[in-house]
Write a protein that holds these residues in place. Structure first.
Motif, PDB file in Angstrom:
ATOM      1  N   LYS A 148      -0.342   0.181   2.735  1.00 32.27           N
ATOM      2  CA  LYS A 148      -0.564  -1.258   2.556  1.00 32.27           C
ATOM      3  C   LYS A 148      -0.030  -1.703   1.212  1.00 32.27           C
ATOM      4  O   LYS A 148      -0.144  -0.995   0.219  1.00 32.27           O
ATOM      5  CB  LYS A 148      -2.069  -1.566   2.596  1.00 32.27           C
ATOM      6  N   VAL A 149       0.560  -2.895   1.208  1.00 31.66           N
ATOM      7  CA  VAL A 149       0.905  -3.539  -0.055  1.00 31.66           C
ATOM      8  C   VAL A 149       0.791  -5.045   0.170  1.00 31.66           C
ATOM      9  O   VAL A 149       1.383  -5.586   1.102  1.00 31.66           O
ATOM     10  CB  VAL A 149       2.314  -3.128  -0.557  1.00 31.66           C
ATOM     11  N   GLY A 150      -0.018  -5.706  -0.662  1.00 34.90           N
ATOM     12  CA  GLY A 150      -0.231  -7.140  -0.482  1.00 34.90           C
ATOM     13  C   GLY A 150      -0.722  -7.428   0.922  1.00 34.90           C
ATOM     14  O   GLY A 150      -1.667  -6.808   1.410  1.00 34.90           O
ATOM     15  N   ASP A 151      -0.047  -8.346   1.598  1.00 34.64           N
ATOM     16  CA  ASP A 151      -0.444  -8.723   2.963  1.00 34.64           C
ATOM     17  C   ASP A 151       0.237  -7.854   4.022  1.00 34.64           C
ATOM     18  O   ASP A 151       0.113  -8.120   5.218  1.00 34.64           O
ATOM     19  CB  ASP A 151      -0.051 -10.188   3.227  1.00 34.64           C
ATOM     20  N   LEU A 152       0.970  -6.849   3.583  1.00 35.55           N
ATOM     21  CA  LEU A 152       1.769  -6.069   4.533  1.00 35.55           C
ATOM     22  C   LEU A 152       1.140  -4.717   4.855  1.00 35.55           C
ATOM     23  O   LEU A 152       0.619  -4.032   3.974  1.00 35.55           O
ATOM     24  CB  LEU A 152       3.173  -5.827   3.965  1.00 35.55           C
ATOM     25  N   ASP A 153       1.194  -4.356   6.118  1.00 36.37           N
ATOM     26  CA  ASP A 153       0.855  -2.997   6.559  1.00 36.37           C
ATOM     27  C   ASP A 153       2.147  -2.333   6.990  1.00 36.37           C
ATOM     28  O   ASP A 153       2.904  -2.894   7.786  1.00 36.37           O
ATOM     29  CB  ASP A 153      -0.079  -3.028   7.776  1.00 36.37           C
ATOM     30  N   ILE A 154       2.392  -1.134   6.489  1.00 38.22           N
ATOM     31  CA  ILE A 154       3.565  -0.361   6.908  1.00 38.22           C
ATOM     32  C   ILE A 154       3.044   0.782   7.761  1.00 38.22           C
ATOM     33  O   ILE A 154       2.336   1.655   7.270  1.00 38.22           O
ATOM     34  CB  ILE A 154       4.378   0.143   5.703  1.00 38.22           C
ATOM     35  N   GLU A 155       3.365   0.721   9.047  1.00 42.04           N
ATOM     36  CA  GLU A 155       2.783   1.661  10.000  1.00 42.04           C
ATOM     37  C   GLU A 155       3.744   2.795  10.341  1.00 42.04           C
ATOM     38  O   GLU A 155       4.887   2.557  10.716  1.00 42.04           O
ATOM     39  CB  GLU A 155       2.396   0.915  11.287  1.00 42.04           C
ATOM     40  N   HIS A 156       3.244   3.994  10.224  1.00 42.08           N
ATOM     41  CA  HIS A 156       3.900   5.217  10.692  1.00 42.08           C
ATOM     42  C   HIS A 156       5.385   5.332  10.329  1.00 42.08           C
ATOM     43  O   HIS A 156       6.240   5.351  11.220  1.00 42.08           O
ATOM     44  CB  HIS A 156       3.731   5.331  12.215  1.00 42.08           C
ATOM     45  N   ASN A 190       2.916  -8.312   8.916  1.00 38.71           N
ATOM     46  CA  ASN A 190       2.645  -9.276   7.847  1.00 38.71           C
ATOM     47  C   ASN A 190       1.411 -10.086   8.218  1.00 38.71           C
ATOM     48  O   ASN A 190       1.446 -10.929   9.105  1.00 38.71           O
ATOM     49  CB  ASN A 190       3.860 -10.198   7.674  1.00 38.71           C
ATOM     50  N   LYS A 191       0.300  -9.812   7.511  1.00 40.29           N
ATOM     51  CA  LYS A 191      -0.953 -10.513   7.807  1.00 40.29           C
ATOM     52  C   LYS A 191      -1.082 -11.791   6.989  1.00 40.29           C
ATOM     53  O   LYS A 191      -2.088 -12.488   7.088  1.00 40.29           O
ATOM     54  CB  LYS A 191      -2.142  -9.586   7.527  1.00 40.29           C
ATOM     55  N   GLY A 192      -0.094 -12.070   6.182  1.00 43.32           N
ATOM     56  CA  GLY A 192      -0.162 -13.230   5.309  1.00 43.32           C
ATOM     57  C   GLY A 192       0.321 -14.508   5.984  1.00 43.32           C
ATOM     58  O   GLY A 192       0.775 -14.490   7.133  1.00 43.32           O
ATOM     59  N   SER A 193       0.265 -15.615   5.236  1.00 44.76           N
ATOM     60  CA  SER A 193       0.663 -16.909   5.785  1.00 44.76           C
ATOM     61  C   SER A 193       2.052 -17.317   5.308  1.00 44.76           C
ATOM     62  O   SER A 193       2.500 -18.433   5.552  1.00 44.76           O
ATOM     63  CB  SER A 193      -0.362 -17.977   5.403  1.00 44.76           C
ATOM     64  N   ALA A 194       2.729 -16.397   4.600  1.00 44.97           N
ATOM     65  CA  ALA A 194       4.099 -16.675   4.158  1.00 44.97           C
ATOM     66  C   ALA A 194       4.994 -15.516   4.570  1.00 44.97           C
ATOM     67  O   ALA A 194       4.553 -14.365   4.606  1.00 44.97           O
ATOM     68  CB  ALA A 194       4.124 -16.842   2.637  1.00 44.97           C
ATOM     69  N   PRO A 195       6.252 -15.814   4.893  1.00 43.12           N
ATOM     70  CA  PRO A 195       7.165 -14.721   5.226  1.00 43.12           C
ATOM     71  C   PRO A 195       7.471 -13.869   4.003  1.00 43.12           C
ATOM     72  O   PRO A 195       7.344 -14.342   2.871  1.00 43.12           O
ATOM     73  CB  PRO A 195       8.425 -15.446   5.713  1.00 43.12           C
ATOM     74  N   ASP A 196       7.811 -12.625   4.238  1.00 44.16           N
ATOM     75  CA  ASP A 196       8.247 -11.758   3.141  1.00 44.16           C
ATOM     76  C   ASP A 196       9.570 -11.150   3.565  1.00 44.16           C
ATOM     77  O   ASP A 196      10.064 -11.412   4.678  1.00 44.16           O
ATOM     78  CB  ASP A 196       7.174 -10.692   2.861  1.00 44.16           C
ATOM     79  N   ARG A 197      10.136 -10.322   2.696  1.00 43.08           N
ATOM     80  CA  ARG A 197      11.466  -9.807   2.976  1.00 43.08           C
ATOM     81  C   ARG A 197      11.589  -8.393   2.425  1.00 43.08           C
ATOM     82  O   ARG A 197      11.262  -8.156   1.256  1.00 43.08           O
ATOM     83  CB  ARG A 197      12.480 -10.749   2.309  1.00 43.08           C
ATOM     84  N   LEU A 198      12.011  -7.480   3.265  1.00 45.99           N
ATOM     85  CA  LEU A 198      12.282  -6.113   2.803  1.00 45.99           C
ATOM     86  C   LEU A 198      13.638  -6.128   2.117  1.00 45.99           C
ATOM     87  O   LEU A 198      14.661  -6.424   2.743  1.00 45.99           O
ATOM     88  CB  LEU A 198      12.287  -5.146   3.988  1.00 45.99           C
ATOM     89  N   LEU A 210      15.605  -7.979   5.090  1.00 44.89           N
ATOM     90  CA  LEU A 210      15.082  -8.182   6.446  1.00 44.89           C
ATOM     91  C   LEU A 210      13.811  -9.005   6.372  1.00 44.89           C
ATOM     92  O   LEU A 210      12.837  -8.603   5.725  1.00 44.89           O
ATOM     93  CB  LEU A 210      14.785  -6.814   7.075  1.00 44.89           C
ATOM     94  N   GLU A 211      13.819 -10.163   7.032  1.00 46.17           N
ATOM     95  CA  GLU A 211      12.642 -11.031   6.963  1.00 46.17           C
ATOM     96  C   GLU A 211      11.504 -10.494   7.829  1.00 46.17           C
ATOM     97  O   GLU A 211      11.705 -10.074   8.957  1.00 46.17           O
ATOM     98  CB  GLU A 211      12.991 -12.451   7.410  1.00 46.17           C
ATOM     99  N   ILE A 212      10.289 -10.535   7.243  1.00 45.74           N
ATOM    100  CA  ILE A 212       9.072 -10.200   7.980  1.00 45.74           C
ATOM    101  C   ILE A 212       8.311 -11.512   8.139  1.00 45.74           C
ATOM    102  O   ILE A 212       7.731 -12.015   7.170  1.00 45.74           O
ATOM    103  CB  ILE A 212       8.187  -9.181   7.213  1.00 45.74           C
ATOM    104  N   PRO A 213       8.308 -12.102   9.339  1.00 44.42           N
ATOM    105  CA  PRO A 213       7.724 -13.438   9.497  1.00 44.42           C
ATOM    106  C   PRO A 213       6.224 -13.464   9.198  1.00 44.42           C
ATOM    107  O   PRO A 213       5.532 -12.460   9.382  1.00 44.42           O
ATOM    108  CB  PRO A 213       7.995 -13.792  10.965  1.00 44.42           C
ATOM    109  N   ALA A 214       5.746 -14.614   8.735  1.00 45.42           N
ATOM    110  CA  ALA A 214       4.314 -14.795   8.473  1.00 45.42           C
ATOM    111  C   ALA A 214       3.531 -14.540   9.755  1.00 45.42           C
ATOM    112  O   ALA A 214       3.884 -15.054  10.806  1.00 45.42           O
ATOM    113  CB  ALA A 214       4.052 -16.212   7.971  1.00 45.42           C
ATOM    114  N   GLY A 215       2.507 -13.717   9.667  1.00 40.02           N
ATOM    115  CA  GLY A 215       1.683 -13.422  10.834  1.00 40.02           C
ATOM    116  C   GLY A 215       2.404 -12.636  11.913  1.00 40.02           C
ATOM    117  O   GLY A 215       1.909 -12.511  13.025  1.00 40.02           O
ATOM    118  N   GLY A 216       3.560 -12.101  11.597  1.00 42.46           N
ATOM    119  CA  GLY A 216       4.339 -11.385  12.608  1.00 42.46           C
ATOM    120  C   GLY A 216       4.595  -9.949  12.214  1.00 42.46           C
ATOM    121  O   GLY A 216       4.024  -9.444  11.249  1.00 42.46           O
TER     122      GLY A 216
END
Ligand code: CU
Length: 182
Positions: free
Chosen positions: A48-56, A77-85, A117-123
């Motif tokens: 986990k980092v911030g609102d992100l879970d990195i699975e397996h 991404n459990k947050g309400s804003a997109p993030d980017r790898l 790579l965009e990680i959409p908010a809530g996605g």
């Protein structure tokens, strides 16, 4: 004798299962719960980092002399804003690139993704064989089945997180034979 019989009758009329039987049922339920709790933990690991879970995060064992290895995981991404790898680094290779699949002249190819790579908010975004994936380029050694090697993922908002890639067997999950556009 008569005393014994009356105790047995009293027992039969009490209704509830005998205590030793209930205890065995409780133990069986507990055992089942423990089993269910342990199975996913053995198969998956998560960071986990911030609102992100990195699975397996996982990779694949490579044949002797191989110069590249894939890297796969799912980001939620459990947050309400997109993030980017943005970038990936690991001691196992000279560099690590983010790749996407494409078709060029009828041939499936992989090419580096520019701009992250965009990680959409809530996605969530799954990096997997045949889709977006990491490529460890310029391997310094071959990853071996059963080991884990560390890597650092850097996201625009959440920042950097150390993860471990579990190395699975060479033939794991539909490895496709594709040309690298490099
Ligand atoms: Cu690739």
């Amino acid at each position: 004798m008569s005393n014994r019989l009356s105790r047995a009758q009293a027992f039969a009329f009490r209704g509830a299962p005998p205590f030793h039987l209930r205890q065995r049922i409780d133990l069986a339920v507990l055992g089942l719960l423990l089993l269910l709790a342990c199975v996913p933990a053995a198969l998956a690991h998560e960071f986990k980092v911030g609102d992100l879970d990195i699975e397996h995060p996982w990779s694949r064992a490579t044949p002797p002399g191989a110069k590249v290895a894939g890297g796969y995981f799912t980001v939620v991404n459990k947050g309400s804003a997109p993030d980017r790898l943005l970038s990936i680094s690991s001691d196992i290779s000279d560099k690590a690139e983010l790749h996407e699949m494409g078709v060029k002249d009828g041939v499936m190819t992989m090419r580096p993704v520019s701009g992250g790579l965009e990680i959409p908010a809530g996605g969530k975004v799954a990096l997997k064989p045949g889709a977006y994936h990491l490529m460890f380029v310029g391997l310094k050694r071959q990853p071996k089945q059963g080991e884990k090697f560390p890597a650092t993922l850097t996201f625009e908002k959440a920042g950097s997180v150390k993860v471990e890639f579990a190395v699975e067997g060479m033939g794991e999950t539909g490895d496709m034979d594709m040309d690298h556009a490099e």
